[in-house]
Scaffold this motif. Structure first.
Motif, PDB file in Angstrom:
ATOM      1  N   ASP A   2       8.050   6.918  -5.789  1.00 38.50           N
ATOM      2  CA  ASP A   2       8.337   5.491  -5.810  1.00 38.50           C
ATOM      3  C   ASP A   2       9.620   5.203  -5.041  1.00 38.50           C
ATOM      4  O   ASP A   2      10.227   6.094  -4.445  1.00 38.50           O
ATOM      5  N   GLU A   3      10.057   3.954  -5.081  1.00 40.30           N
ATOM      6  CA  GLU A   3      11.206   3.547  -4.273  1.00 40.30           C
ATOM      7  C   GLU A   3      12.468   4.325  -4.631  1.00 40.30           C
ATOM      8  O   GLU A   3      13.199   4.790  -3.752  1.00 40.30           O
ATOM      9  N   HIS A  53      20.811  -0.543   0.053  1.00 46.04           N
ATOM     10  CA  HIS A  53      19.576  -0.961  -0.601  1.00 46.04           C
ATOM     11  C   HIS A  53      19.877  -1.545  -1.981  1.00 46.04           C
ATOM     12  O   HIS A  53      20.599  -0.928  -2.768  1.00 46.04           O
TER      13      HIS A  53
END
Length: 889
Positions: free
Chosen positions: A467-468, A501
């Motif tokens: 996942d991220e 991010h």
């Protein structure tokens, strides 16, 4: 030494058991000046704690007095002699059947008999043990100014009134002898051992002895004899568990004395539990016992914020009590202390860590959650050995993924890569989430990278997705690997992207910051360096000390490459200050590198070599040799700057043997090391060529700031071809170094003496003293060529003045000042190689010319100077008086 007890003075540091007097020069000078006075006070009262070195200092002062012609009398106060009138002086003076009414005058007369040309000096050691009549005798000698008098007293002991009156009434000055500081301890031990001592060993010695010179002597000699304190790669290092010698054990036990059990309980609780808050210690031992021990001076009670904490007055007390405690008693006591800490609620950040360590060594059942939390805290503090132990215990007690991850990472960071690799399969099997799978892959990739298998490390990262959050963790580690593999631009971009991010997980911050700082420093992008540093210093307080250390180290490197040494040193000092609460210092190698790189920039080449040796020695013999390789690169450069071709070449060969496939980013520095070694050997033209090659490699990797360093090195070697490239780099790279390097190259290419001298001033302002020396030396030569002899003298004097701060450095430009004025640069280079013992054929091969060309140059030099002997020709390059003759001074 007529009529005195003999005092042995052995001046030889190599003598068995001999310890020099180091760090007491100021005190010795004050004592010597005081006891030689003819008017006013004639002596000193020297006061200090037991073992601080009073007797040793008094012996040295006595020897100085004896050398200047004084008759010296040594008197020692003892408990047994205290019961007799004039008991302390009985052995010295051999007086018998004294008339009590005449005892003091007769004793004084005997002491002063046969005085030397410089009078009489009386030293009374342990004067607090004097009987009353002896104290009166000393008092009379001082009041009559009949002799120089030196008294030593132990702090805290009752003193006869007649002695106390000497300083209270102003007859003698009182000199407090403080324990040795940590730097004084280092100087003393290094003088004793005859070589540099690792910083970690010095700190450990000082923390145990607290500057007690007697403890220090006993401890060091015993640890050397045991082989635990030994020389490794030219540096003395101390490893293994402390084991007190019988003599030291007895000495400390004597200082503790005979105590009732309720007082010993206080010592034991603090010996096993460390410093404790006063209410907690009261709960465990009682108020009365604690107060009695404080009154005895065996424990100290100090403020800690709004609370008070108690600790042992001497760390050695704890060593003795732990040594003498039975195993069952120690295990039970640890459980009691841990239970009390738990009941108190763990008010301090490290209480969980302390509880876990106590319980681990007690008779209590292990607590997995506590052990895991403690292992995490140990990692944050940088104590990897303790983290490994706690994490291993947590795993054995049934701990899951986090405990196993902590264990694998602690082993890997400690350089035990083979053991860390063994944890990977278990870690992978325990992973359940995408983030855990990513963390498992990262753990294995790090092991592979530090084992010198970067291709496999990259493959491991590439084979893992998730996942991220998982992808960001993987990307952060890829940025580090890219930076190490010389893919600088990609590394910087990846690290910056991860940190920017909005969903960046905590686990991704350390690696992304590391990659960004490392790559941006090499590129000369200081804003990105600052961003990475702020992220781990301010915004991510839970980052492990070892991870933060690497971000700090590469940030400091970037600042040095930019020409900002003061800012780099500030970053390093701030980091070291944050490590003061760390129970262990695995980041010593990192702090050694930062100090070494700063010293190299500043031209402190001996300091740099010492620091690099420490870094190499700290990692010598571990599974991972990346640090050794890095340290040897810097060491070869520092030794080349010192003009020491043989040890520099040896370091270069060792560096080649230790080559680490993951450290591709160091390829330009490897070439610079070779260039400095070749320069030290006399091949200056070849050195300039190799430095340009280093610049080309740096450019291919995108390390523009490193390219500036390489090209500037070539300029210092006399290269006149790189001004254009440096001018372009000056518009791309942050910081003042690039601009000054471009100005240096431009002035050298134009043979501009005033310009070179101005560059030297700017370099000195930056703190780059050795490069400033080179620029000034080049300015002197340029001025001389243009017949500006006054300016040449000024520039040469400047070069010599700056060189005095460079710890014996000898660069090609500095050496050129000492060459005969009538020879060319190429002829000087050939003479340097002749001085190095090379044959004409060897020189031709080194310079890529024919043997006939070498012979022609030597013939022309011989003709110019009227010298035909090869040895005399070689001596020309070492004639340091030539520069003074030619340029003044």
């Amino acid at each position: 030494m007529n009529g005195t007890a003999p005092v042995r003075h052995d001046p030889s540091p190599s003598a068995t058991g001999y310890w020099p007097l180091v760090g007491r020069t100021e005190e010795l000078n004050r004592i010597s000046a005081s006891i030689r006075r003819r008017n006013g006070s004639a002596g000193v009262v020297l006061i200090g704690a037991a073992g601080v070195g009073k007797t040793r200092l008094a012996q040295e002062a006595l020897a100085v007095a004896e050398q200047r012609g004084a008759l010296v009398r040594w008197v020692a106060g003892t408990a047994s002699a205290r019961t007799l009138p004039l008991g302390a002086f009985a052995a010295t003076l051999k007086l018998a059947d004294l008339d009590p009414t005449r005892a003091v005058p007769e004793a004084a007369e005997a002491l002063l008999a046969d005085a030397g040309p410089a009078g009489v000096v009386v030293v009374v050691d342990d004067a607090h043990l004097l009987d009353e009549l002896s104290a009166v005798l000393v008092h009379q000698l001082v009041l009559r100014k009949a002799a120089g008098v030196l008294l030593t007293l132990r702090t805290g002991e009752p003193v006869p009134d007649a002695v106390t009156a000497l300083w209270k009434d102003g007859h003698l000055p009182r000199l407090e002898l403080e324990p040795l500081s940590c730097p004084q301890t280092a100087a003393l031990v290094e003088t004793r051992l005859g070589g540099p001592v690792d910083d970690a060993a010095v700190r450990r010695l000082w923390s145990i002895t607290q500057g007690d010179a007697l403890y220090l002597r006993q401890l060091v000699d015993h640890e050397v004899a045991s082989g635990r304190l030994r020389e490794s790669v030219g540096v003395w290092r101390w490893s293994g568990r402390l084991d007190l010698s019988p003599a030291l054990l007895e000495l400390v036990s004597t200082r503790i004395g005979e105590l009732p059990q309720h007082q010993l309980d206080v010592l034991d609780v603090l010996a096993f539990g460390g410093p404790l808050e006063v209410p907690l210690l009261t709960e465990l031992t009682g108020t009365r016992a604690m107060e009695e021990m404080e009154a005895r001076g065996l424990i100290e009670v100090l403020p800690d914020g709004r609370r008070w904490r108690a600790r042992l007055a001497d760390p050695m007390f704890g060593e003795v009590r732990r040594r003498r405690a039975g195993a069952l008693y120690a295990r039970r006591l640890r459980r009691r202390i841990a239970s009390a800490l738990g009941a108190a609620g763990g008010r301090r950040a490290d209480d969980a860590l302390r509880r876990a360590v106590l319980l681990l060594d007690s008779d209590a059942q292990p607590e997995v959650a506590l052990l895991t939390e403690a292992a995490r805290r140990a990692v944050e503090l940088g104590d990897l050995a303790l983290a490994t132990r706690l994490a291993r215990a947590a795993v054995s007690a049934g701990g899951g993924f986090e405990a196993r991850l902590l264990l694998g990472n602690a082993l890997g960071w400690a350089g035990r890569v083979a053991e860390a690799g063994g944890e990977w399969a278990a870690l992978r099997a325990l992973a359940r989430t995408d983030l855990q799978h990513a963390q498992a892959a990262v753990a294995r990739a790090k092991v592979l990278a530090w084992a010198g298998r970067p291709v496999e490390a990259e493959a491991e990262l590439a084979a893992t997705t998730g996942d991220e959050s998982a992808d960001l963790v993987l990307a952060g580690v890829r940025s580090v690997l890219d930076a190490y593999l010389g893919r600088t631009v990609r590394a910087a971009g990846a690290g910056a992207e991860v940190l920017a991010h909005p969903g960046c997980p905590e686990a991704a911050v350390p690696s992304a910051s590391w990659g960004l700082a490392m790559a941006s420093g090499g590129r000369g992008r200081l804003d990105d360096v600052g961003a990475a540093l702020r992220r781990v210093e301010v915004e991510a307080p839970g980052v492990g000390l070892h991870e933060r250390a690497l971000v700090v180290m590469f940030s400091a490197r970037g600042l040095l490459l930019a020409g900002l040494p003061d800012q780099a040193d500030l970053v390093a000092r701030r980091f070291r200050g944050s490590c003061t609460d760390s129970p262990a210092r695995p980041v010593d190698v990192v702090t050694s590198f930062m100090a070494a790189e700063s010293a190299t920039f500043r031209g402190q080449v001996e300091t740099a070599a010492r620091r690099y040796r420490q870094a190499v020695a700290a990692r010598h013999g571990t599974d991972s040799n990346g640090w050794s390789f890095t340290g040897l690169v810097g060491l070869a450069i520092a030794l080349g700057m010192r003009g020491e071709p043989v040890p520099a070449r040896r370091a270069l060969l060792e560096m080649t043997a230790e080559h680490h496939p993951t450290c591709v980013y160091l390829a330009p520095n490897v070439l610079l090391a070779r260039a400095w070694v070749v320069a030290a050997e006399g091949g200056v033209s070849e050195a300039a060529t190799v430095a340009r090659q280093a610049a080309e490699v740096a450019a291919s990797q995108g390390q523009s700031a490193v390219e500036v360093l390489a090209l500037h090195t070539a300029v210092c070697f006399g290269d006149r071809t790189v001004a254009g490239r440096l001018a372009r780099l000056a518009t791309e790279v942050d910081g003042p170094r690039a601009q000054v390097a471009a100005a240096h190259a431009r002035a050298l290419a134009a043979d501009d003496g005033p310009g070179l001298q101005a560059v030297s001033v700017r370099l000195e302002q930056l703190g780059a003293l050795l490069v400033a020396v080179d620029a000034a030396a080049q300015a002197a030569v340029a001025h001389f060529r243009h017949n500006r002899h006054g300016s040449a003298q000024t520039a040469a004097a400047r070069a010599r003045r700056l060189a005095e701060s460079c710890e014996g450095a000898r660069t090609p430009a500095l050496a050129a000042l000492t060459a005969p004025p009538k020879i060319t640069r190429r002829q000087r280079e050939i003479l340097t190689l002749v001085a190095g013992g090379l044959s004409n054929a060897d020189i031709a091969q080194r310079l890529f010319v024919s043997v006939r060309t070498v012979e022609n140059h030597l013939y022309r030099v011989s003709t110019k100077l009227g010298i035909s002997n090869r040895a005399q020709l070689a001596a020309l390059v070492d004639d340091t008086g030539a520069a003074r003759d030619r340029f003044g001074g």
